[in-house]
Motif scaffolding. Structure first.
Motif, PDB file in Angstrom:
ATOM      1  N   VAL A 150      -2.335   2.653   2.718  1.00  0.00           N
ATOM      2  CA  VAL A 150      -3.045   2.854   1.451  1.00  0.00           C
ATOM      3  C   VAL A 150      -4.524   2.515   1.633  1.00  0.00           C
ATOM      4  O   VAL A 150      -5.416   3.263   1.201  1.00  0.00           O
ATOM      5  N   SER A 151      -4.789   1.376   2.307  1.00  0.00           N
ATOM      6  CA  SER A 151      -6.176   0.960   2.513  1.00  0.00           C
ATOM      7  C   SER A 151      -6.935   1.982   3.340  1.00  0.00           C
ATOM      8  O   SER A 151      -8.079   2.329   3.024  1.00  0.00           O
ATOM      9  N   ALA A 152      -6.292   2.452   4.411  1.00  0.00           N
ATOM     10  CA  ALA A 152      -6.966   3.417   5.282  1.00  0.00           C
ATOM     11  C   ALA A 152      -7.281   4.690   4.500  1.00  0.00           C
ATOM     12  O   ALA A 152      -8.389   5.235   4.598  1.00  0.00           O
ATOM     13  N   ALA A 153      -6.319   5.151   3.708  1.00  0.00           N
ATOM     14  CA  ALA A 153      -6.543   6.382   2.943  1.00  0.00           C
ATOM     15  C   ALA A 153      -7.726   6.209   1.991  1.00  0.00           C
ATOM     16  O   ALA A 153      -8.566   7.105   1.851  1.00  0.00           O
ATOM     17  N   LEU A 154      -7.810   5.041   1.348  1.00  0.00           N
ATOM     18  CA  LEU A 154      -8.917   4.804   0.406  1.00  0.00           C
ATOM     19  C   LEU A 154     -10.243   4.629   1.139  1.00  0.00           C
ATOM     20  O   LEU A 154     -11.260   5.219   0.762  1.00  0.00           O
ATOM     21  N   ALA A 155     -10.222   3.822   2.213  1.00  0.00           N
ATOM     22  CA  ALA A 155     -11.475   3.530   2.923  1.00  0.00           C
ATOM     23  C   ALA A 155     -12.040   4.797   3.559  1.00  0.00           C
ATOM     24  O   ALA A 155     -13.256   5.008   3.567  1.00  0.00           O
ATOM     25  N   LEU A 156     -11.162   5.662   4.084  1.00  0.00           N
ATOM     26  CA  LEU A 156     -11.645   6.892   4.713  1.00  0.00           C
ATOM     27  C   LEU A 156     -12.134   7.885   3.664  1.00  0.00           C
ATOM     28  O   LEU A 156     -12.924   8.775   3.963  1.00  0.00           O
ATOM     29  N   SER A 157     -11.650   7.739   2.429  1.00  0.00           N
ATOM     30  CA  SER A 157     -12.064   8.673   1.378  1.00  0.00           C
ATOM     31  C   SER A 157     -13.472   8.369   0.893  1.00  0.00           C
ATOM     32  O   SER A 157     -14.247   9.276   0.628  1.00  0.00           O
ATOM     33  N   SER A 158     -13.793   7.085   0.736  1.00  0.00           N
ATOM     34  CA  SER A 158     -15.134   6.727   0.277  1.00  0.00           C
ATOM     35  C   SER A 158     -15.411   5.285   0.656  1.00  0.00           C
ATOM     36  O   SER A 158     -14.577   4.404   0.423  1.00  0.00           O
ATOM     37  N   SER A 159     -16.600   5.047   1.248  1.00  0.00           N
ATOM     38  CA  SER A 159     -16.918   3.671   1.646  1.00  0.00           C
ATOM     39  C   SER A 159     -17.113   2.789   0.407  1.00  0.00           C
ATOM     40  O   SER A 159     -17.028   1.575   0.488  1.00  0.00           O
ATOM     41  N   ASP A 160     -17.322   3.421  -0.760  1.00  0.00           N
ATOM     42  CA  ASP A 160     -17.475   2.638  -1.989  1.00  0.00           C
ATOM     43  C   ASP A 160     -16.192   1.867  -2.336  1.00  0.00           C
ATOM     44  O   ASP A 160     -16.228   0.888  -3.068  1.00  0.00           O
ATOM     45  N   TYR A 161     -15.050   2.367  -1.844  1.00  0.00           N
ATOM     46  CA  TYR A 161     -13.777   1.734  -2.205  1.00  0.00           C
ATOM     47  C   TYR A 161     -13.537   0.437  -1.444  1.00  0.00           C
ATOM     48  O   TYR A 161     -12.674  -0.355  -1.817  1.00  0.00           O
ATOM     49  N   VAL A 162     -14.294   0.240  -0.330  1.00  0.00           N
ATOM     50  CA  VAL A 162     -13.954  -0.867   0.577  1.00  0.00           C
ATOM     51  C   VAL A 162     -13.929  -2.238  -0.108  1.00  0.00           C
ATOM     52  O   VAL A 162     -12.983  -3.007   0.106  1.00  0.00           O
ATOM     53  N   PRO A 163     -14.934  -2.589  -0.954  1.00  0.00           N
ATOM     54  CA  PRO A 163     -14.869  -3.938  -1.561  1.00  0.00           C
ATOM     55  C   PRO A 163     -13.610  -4.171  -2.384  1.00  0.00           C
ATOM     56  O   PRO A 163     -13.074  -5.284  -2.397  1.00  0.00           O
ATOM     57  N   ALA A 164     -13.108  -3.129  -3.042  1.00  0.00           N
ATOM     58  CA  ALA A 164     -11.923  -3.301  -3.886  1.00  0.00           C
ATOM     59  C   ALA A 164     -10.665  -3.524  -3.046  1.00  0.00           C
ATOM     60  O   ALA A 164      -9.685  -4.089  -3.526  1.00  0.00           O
ATOM     61  N   LEU A 165     -10.711  -3.087  -1.773  1.00  0.00           N
ATOM     62  CA  LEU A 165      -9.501  -3.144  -0.947  1.00  0.00           C
ATOM     63  C   LEU A 165      -9.001  -4.570  -0.735  1.00  0.00           C
ATOM     64  O   LEU A 165      -7.799  -4.797  -0.656  1.00  0.00           O
ATOM     65  N   LYS A 166      -9.958  -5.523  -0.659  1.00  0.00           N
ATOM     66  CA  LYS A 166      -9.523  -6.901  -0.407  1.00  0.00           C
ATOM     67  C   LYS A 166      -8.608  -7.386  -1.530  1.00  0.00           C
ATOM     68  O   LYS A 166      -7.594  -8.032  -1.289  1.00  0.00           O
ATOM     69  N   ILE A 167      -8.994  -7.045  -2.762  1.00  0.00           N
ATOM     70  CA  ILE A 167      -8.161  -7.455  -3.898  1.00  0.00           C
ATOM     71  C   ILE A 167      -6.824  -6.715  -3.855  1.00  0.00           C
ATOM     72  O   ILE A 167      -5.760  -7.300  -4.066  1.00  0.00           O
ATOM     73  N   ILE A 168      -6.906  -5.412  -3.544  1.00  0.00           N
ATOM     74  CA  ILE A 168      -5.680  -4.603  -3.538  1.00  0.00           C
ATOM     75  C   ILE A 168      -4.699  -5.125  -2.490  1.00  0.00           C
ATOM     76  O   ILE A 168      -3.497  -5.243  -2.740  1.00  0.00           O
ATOM     77  N   LEU A 169      -5.233  -5.484  -1.319  1.00  0.00           N
ATOM     78  CA  LEU A 169      -4.354  -5.972  -0.247  1.00  0.00           C
ATOM     79  C   LEU A 169      -3.633  -7.245  -0.671  1.00  0.00           C
ATOM     80  O   LEU A 169      -2.472  -7.443  -0.326  1.00  0.00           O
ATOM     81  N   LEU A 170      -4.324  -8.105  -1.447  1.00  0.00           N
ATOM     82  CA  LEU A 170      -3.691  -9.347  -1.902  1.00  0.00           C
ATOM     83  C   LEU A 170      -2.444  -9.072  -2.736  1.00  0.00           C
ATOM     84  O   LEU A 170      -1.473  -9.822  -2.678  1.00  0.00           O
ATOM     85  N   THR A 171      -2.473  -7.965  -3.517  1.00  0.00           N
ATOM     86  CA  THR A 171      -1.335  -7.694  -4.402  1.00  0.00           C
ATOM     87  C   THR A 171      -0.087  -7.323  -3.603  1.00  0.00           C
ATOM     88  O   THR A 171       1.001  -7.326  -4.148  1.00  0.00           O
ATOM     89  N   TYR A 172      -0.267  -6.994  -2.299  1.00  0.00           N
ATOM     90  CA  TYR A 172       0.909  -6.636  -1.506  1.00  0.00           C
ATOM     91  C   TYR A 172       1.642  -7.862  -0.974  1.00  0.00           C
ATOM     92  O   TYR A 172       2.777  -7.745  -0.517  1.00  0.00           O
ATOM     93  N   LEU A 173       0.981  -9.043  -1.030  1.00  0.00           N
ATOM     94  CA  LEU A 173       1.635 -10.230  -0.465  1.00  0.00           C
ATOM     95  C   LEU A 173       2.945 -10.573  -1.184  1.00  0.00           C
ATOM     96  O   LEU A 173       3.967 -10.752  -0.532  1.00  0.00           O
ATOM     97  N   PRO A 174       2.937 -10.685  -2.539  1.00  0.00           N
ATOM     98  CA  PRO A 174       4.220 -11.004  -3.181  1.00  0.00           C
ATOM     99  C   PRO A 174       5.273  -9.923  -2.930  1.00  0.00           C
ATOM    100  O   PRO A 174       6.449 -10.245  -2.723  1.00  0.00           O
ATOM    101  N   LEU A 175       4.834  -8.646  -2.879  1.00  0.00           N
ATOM    102  CA  LEU A 175       5.799  -7.571  -2.634  1.00  0.00           C
ATOM    103  C   LEU A 175       6.439  -7.738  -1.257  1.00  0.00           C
ATOM    104  O   LEU A 175       7.659  -7.584  -1.103  1.00  0.00           O
ATOM    105  N   ALA A 176       5.610  -8.080  -0.254  1.00  0.00           N
ATOM    106  CA  ALA A 176       6.143  -8.251   1.104  1.00  0.00           C
ATOM    107  C   ALA A 176       7.184  -9.362   1.110  1.00  0.00           C
ATOM    108  O   ALA A 176       8.245  -9.237   1.725  1.00  0.00           O
ATOM    109  N   ALA A 177       6.899 -10.464   0.395  1.00  0.00           N
ATOM    110  CA  ALA A 177       7.838 -11.587   0.370  1.00  0.00           C
ATOM    111  C   ALA A 177       9.154 -11.160  -0.287  1.00  0.00           C
ATOM    112  O   ALA A 177      10.244 -11.400   0.243  1.00  0.00           O
TER     113      ALA A 177
END
Lengths: 208, 253
Positions: A150-177
């Motif tokens: 998901v991150s790669a798809a967003l980051a490759l689409s627009s560099s503007d999305y990169v700052p938001a990715l850090k927050i988005i990645l955090l939301t995957y931690l509880p799901l992984a657990a």
């Protein structure tokens, strides 16, 4: 959660995702004996229904993706199961993207398929407890793989999305657990009750 | 599907749209999404959104269905839309204590419009299409036969498995199970999924045997005498003119 809606990704990313998913689907369909269609379809239906169950996490809830479990049960045919789940979601509920069908299929199916085949040597003839632990690791890593996709798809689409990715990645931690614990228990349950569902537990058949 | 399990209800099928050929609906949705992705002017996108809302209501969706779908936004999209104006490089406009980036704001508005329009197009054109009709439409659109058969079987069994899940869910409730954030909940849900898989697997074996007895060799005859009617042509023509008009306006804007 891993669904990227239409309208966010750039055209090259959409095209690459579509091509990747098409390759995965083609491999999955080639591995699928025509007589196995009913069985595979019924298992795909189970994964679809299971992904509708809301698992409470604190004040919120998550829906499991079961990418790791699909990889363990269906192998490369998981591509078809994920794709069908996404299409069903679009027609039954009107959710999901059309242009992002390829990217979403790839993000959800590929990590599970790859990790399940990598984990195969660890699972051959494993005890139910050991199979559960290995499956939990596969499931957690599959969620991280999906998050990376998901991150790669967003980051490759627009560099503007990169700052938001850090927050988005955090939301995957509880799901992984959650996925790790659920998949671990599912696999140790299946290994005890119905090991035939888990082809990864058995040595490969010698076909005449 | 049992209450408590399904996360949302399917929109009702709509009589007007159900008279169209499934292929036309699939292609119309694809064309609409492709056009929306090609539009770059926020003004034209807003115009398209107004038109789209009108058509959605005209097709028989209630305002509540539409609102429910559009409000349900993916969490990460929300994060994206908040973070974009705060972090994107470029000239900023001061809004009280925060400085919003102009390009970031423009980008966020564009994404918001496109996402909602595409969701509206899919909800209007695809949602409520009978899975069986969709399967037949896909077969006629030359989607590989194995995939179509898998889809048709899955669509059929989602309802059956959903009922099975409902029975398991009832059994849990009778035993006073309440989902919480606890290991017990996760283990219970895992056994729920595991038991669902076991029952489905056993069902699949019975189905498989029954189908082989009836000489199933991997394909059904897809019998449907669906022909394109004048209504389909009218609908496709109207949509094509509308979408072309939007593209033209976008180039002029």
């Amino acid at each position: 959660m891993a669904h990227i809606p239409d309208g966010v990704l750039s055209l090259p990313v959409i095209a690459a995702g579509g091509a990747g998913a098409a390759i995965g689907l083609a491999l999955g369909l080639r591995a699928l004996d025509e007589r196995e269609i009913p069985k595979t379809a019924i298992l795909a239906a189970v994964f679809f229904v299971a992904s509708l169950v809301a698992v409470p996490v604190g004040p919120s809830s998550v829906h499991v993706l079961l990418g790791g479990l699909m990889g363990l049960v269906l192998g490369v045919r998981a591509f078809a199961a994920v794709f069908i789940g996404l299409v069903l979601q679009a027609v039954l509920f009107g959710f999901g993207g059309l242009s992002t069908l390829g990217v979403d299929t790839l993000n959800m199916a590929l990590p599970g398929v790859v990790l399940a085949s990598l984990a195969r040597p660890l699972l051959l003839g494993a005890s139910p407890a050991r199979a559960g632990v290995v499956a939990a690791v596969v499931a957690a890593l599959a969620v991280f793989g999906t998050a990376a996709g998901v991150s790669a798809a967003l980051a490759l689409s627009s560099s503007d999305y990169v700052p938001a990715l850090k927050i988005i990645l955090l939301t995957y931690l509880p799901l992984a657990a959650v996925e790790a614990v659920i998949t671990g228990f599912v696999v140790s349950f299946l290994a005890r009750v119905k090991p035939e569902i888990l082809p990864v537990l058995q040595p490969p058949e010698i076909r005449p | 599907m049992s209450e408590g399990l399904a996360c949302s209800l399917a929109p009702p099928s709509r009589a007007g749209l159900d008279r169209l050929d499934g292929r036309v609906r699939v292609l119309a949705a694809a064309a609409a999404v492709a056009t929306i992705l090609a539009l770059g002017s926020p003004v034209v996108l807003t115009l398209a959104l107004v038109l789209g809302l009108g058509l959605a209501l005209l097709s028989g969706l209630s305002g509540r269905d539409v609102a429910a779908r559009l409000v349900h936004m993916e969490g990460f999209l929300l994060v994206l839309l908040v973070v974009l104006p705060l972090t994107a490089p470029g000239p900023t406009i001061a809004l009280g204590p925060v400085a919003l980036s102009q390009p970031g704001l423009d980008h966020a508005i564009l994404v918001l419009l496109r996402v909602n329009l595409c969701a509206l197009a899919i909800l209007t054109l695809l949602a409520g299409l009978e899975p069986v009709h969709l399967g037949h439409a896909l077969a006629r659109l030359k989607v590989p036969a194995k995939l179509v058969h898998l889809f048709l079987f899955s669509a059929r069994y989602v309802a059956v498995i959903g009922e099975e899940a409902g029975r398991l869910h009832e059994a849990l409730r009778v035993r006073a199970f309440r989902p919480r954030t606890s290991l017990h909940t996760l283990r219970t849900l895992a056994y729920f999924v595991g038991q669902l898989l076991v029952r489905a697997f056993e069902r699949a074996e019975r189905v498989d045997e029954a189908m082989r007895c009836r000489a199933f060799a991997g394909r059904f005859a897809l019998i449907a005498d669906a022909r394109l009617t004048r209504l389909d042509a009218l609908f496709a023509g109207g949509l094509a003119i509308g979408l072309a008009g939007l593209l033209l306006l976008d180039r002029l804007a």
